[in-house]
Structures are given as C-alpha cells and as structure tokens.
Write an enzyme that holds these catalytic residues in place. Sequence first.
Site, PDB file in Angstrom:
ATOM      1  N   ASN A  44       1.143  -1.129   0.014  1.00  0.00           N
ATOM      2  CA  ASN A  44       0.051  -0.094   0.088  1.00  0.00           C
ATOM      3  C   ASN A  44       0.926   1.115   0.092  1.00  0.00           C
ATOM      4  OD1 ASN A  44       0.698  -0.805   2.578  1.00  0.00           O
ATOM      5  ND2 ASN A  44      -1.182   0.194   3.637  1.00  0.00           N
ATOM      6  N   GLU A  46       0.435   5.060   0.763  1.00  0.00           N
ATOM      7  CA  GLU A  46      -0.541   6.250   1.113  1.00  0.00           C
ATOM      8  C   GLU A  46      -0.216   7.645   0.972  1.00  0.00           C
ATOM      9  OE1 GLU A  46      -1.206   5.288   5.522  1.00  0.00           O
ATOM     10  OE2 GLU A  46      -2.373   3.695   4.994  1.00  0.00           O
ATOM     11  N   CYS A  55      -4.225   0.753  -2.520  1.00  0.00           N
ATOM     12  CA  CYS A  55      -4.003  -0.609  -1.598  1.00  0.00           C
ATOM     13  C   CYS A  55      -2.936  -1.594  -2.368  1.00  0.00           C
ATOM     14  CB  CYS A  55      -5.414  -1.329  -1.909  1.00  0.00           C
ATOM     15  SG  CYS A  55      -6.600  -0.766  -0.765  1.00  0.00           S
ATOM     16  N   GLU A  57      -3.107  -4.610  -3.319  1.00  0.00           N
ATOM     17  CA  GLU A  57      -3.555  -5.426  -4.350  1.00  0.00           C
ATOM     18  C   GLU A  57      -3.423  -4.412  -5.763  1.00  0.00           C
ATOM     19  OE1 GLU A  57      -4.924  -4.747  -1.542  1.00  0.00           O
ATOM     20  OE2 GLU A  57      -6.240  -6.492  -0.785  1.00  0.00           O
ATOM     21  N   CYS A  88     -10.312  -4.866   0.124  1.00  0.00           N
ATOM     22  CA  CYS A  88     -11.471  -3.885   0.205  1.00  0.00           C
ATOM     23  C   CYS A  88     -12.196  -4.054  -0.881  1.00  0.00           C
ATOM     24  CB  CYS A  88     -10.941  -2.644   0.154  1.00  0.00           C
ATOM     25  SG  CYS A  88     -10.459  -1.869  -1.210  1.00  0.00           S
ATOM     26  N   CYS A  91     -10.890  -3.310  -4.171  1.00  0.00           N
ATOM     27  CA  CYS A  91      -9.867  -4.284  -4.521  1.00  0.00           C
ATOM     28  C   CYS A  91     -10.269  -5.545  -5.147  1.00  0.00           C
ATOM     29  CB  CYS A  91      -8.859  -4.159  -3.843  1.00  0.00           C
ATOM     30  SG  CYS A  91      -7.647  -3.014  -3.568  1.00  0.00           S
TER      31      CYS A  91
HETATM   32  N1  THU Z   1      -5.260  -1.683   2.484  1.00  0.00           N
HETATM   33  C1  THU Z   1      -4.604  -2.514   1.843  1.00  0.00           C
HETATM   34  O1  THU Z   1      -3.593  -1.958   0.874  1.00  0.00           O
HETATM   35  N2  THU Z   1      -5.074  -3.660   1.075  1.00  0.00           N
HETATM   36  C2  THU Z   1      -6.333  -4.283   1.802  1.00  0.00           C
HETATM   37  O2  THU Z   1      -6.642  -5.433   1.360  1.00  0.00           O
HETATM   38  C3  THU Z   1      -7.039  -3.651   2.778  1.00  0.00           C
HETATM   39  C4  THU Z   1      -6.553  -2.198   3.389  1.00  0.00           C
HETATM   40  C5  THU Z   1      -4.554  -0.490   2.959  1.00  0.00           C
HETATM   41  C6  THU Z   1      -5.175   0.695   2.675  1.00  0.00           C
HETATM   42  C7  THU Z   1      -4.779   1.703   3.527  1.00  0.00           C
HETATM   43  O3  THU Z   1      -3.393   2.149   3.063  1.00  0.00           O
HETATM   44  C8  THU Z   1      -4.448   0.578   4.850  1.00  0.00           C
HETATM   45  O4  THU Z   1      -4.467  -0.659   4.494  1.00  0.00           O
HETATM   46  C9  THU Z   1      -5.506   0.921   5.957  1.00  0.00           C
HETATM   47  O5  THU Z   1      -6.844   0.880   5.377  1.00  0.00           O
END
Ligand code: THU
Length: 134
Positions: A44, A46, A55, A57, A88, A91
């Site tokens: 991920n 941010e 994310c 994925e 999520c 994704c």
């Molecule tokens: N996140 C992912 O990268 N993949 C997931 O399957 C669930 C959530 C990340 C998004 C964000 O950067 C952090 O986790 C918190 O939500």
Amino acid sequence: MSADLKDMIDSAAAARQHAHAPYSGFKVGACIRAESGRLYAGCNVENAAYPQGQCAEATAIGAMVAGGDDRIAEIVVMGEGQRLCTPCGGCRQRLSEFAGAETPVHICGPEGLRQTIALGELLPYAFIADNLED
Ligand code: THU
C-alpha cells in the site's frame, strides 16, 4: 503448502516491509502469481491527500499489467492485526477484472497463511466485461 505459495508469501512479506503507510500505520503486502507463472508484488502507498492512497493489491495489479501479464492465477494479501485482511470492496472489483470466481485469495498475517477464500465468495455477482455485452 506448495512451493509457489511459499514464494508468494515471502514476496508479499518483503513488499509489505516497503509499504508507505504513515497515516494508518497499517502495512499491507500483496503478491500475484500470473498464469504465466511470474510473480508480481505490491504494497500500500498512502498519501497526505488521503483518497489518493493505493492498496497493495492495486499496486501488484499495476506491476502485473506493466509486466505484460493479464490473468491472475492466485493472490496473497498480507496484513496485520487479529482480523483477516480481506481485500477492500474496490480491490475485489479490481481483481475481478483479471481473475475468475474460482481464483484463490490467500489471506495472510505476518505469521503466514490464515485462510484461503475464492474471489467469487468475496465478490458474488461481480460486474465484469460480459455484463457490457448485449
Ligand atoms: N489496505 C490494503 O492495502 N489492502 C487491503 O486489502 C486492505 C487495506 C490498505 C489501505 C490503507 O493504506 C491501509 O490498508 C488501511 O486501510
């Protein structure tokens, strides 16, 4: 556990170490095995402008497409905490563009595999390219 799955888990764990998650503090790694056999990792990423975050994925899917593959055989997602780090909603949709209902989604924690769930179970009645046909 297959050698492929072990390699994928190692790859997702390594990518997770590079996650840029200063806002949530929640680091996620992912690894796709494409039908070609090649592995594509992601984490991920941010952003201070929160909605611009991506994310793990999505990062792995971008790497896969840039690498010339377009079918996902299986995917590992590694998060942390007591709950399963299931993809999520967005994704799930992104994965369904390149995967089928039977595609295994391996949910992992830092300690290893926790549960495997088929994509079709995570996203039933997915809207896919076929829905655009007459
Ligand atoms: N996140 C992912 O990268 N993949 C997931 O399957 C669930 C959530 C990340 C998004 C964000 O950067 C952090 O986790 C918190 O939500």
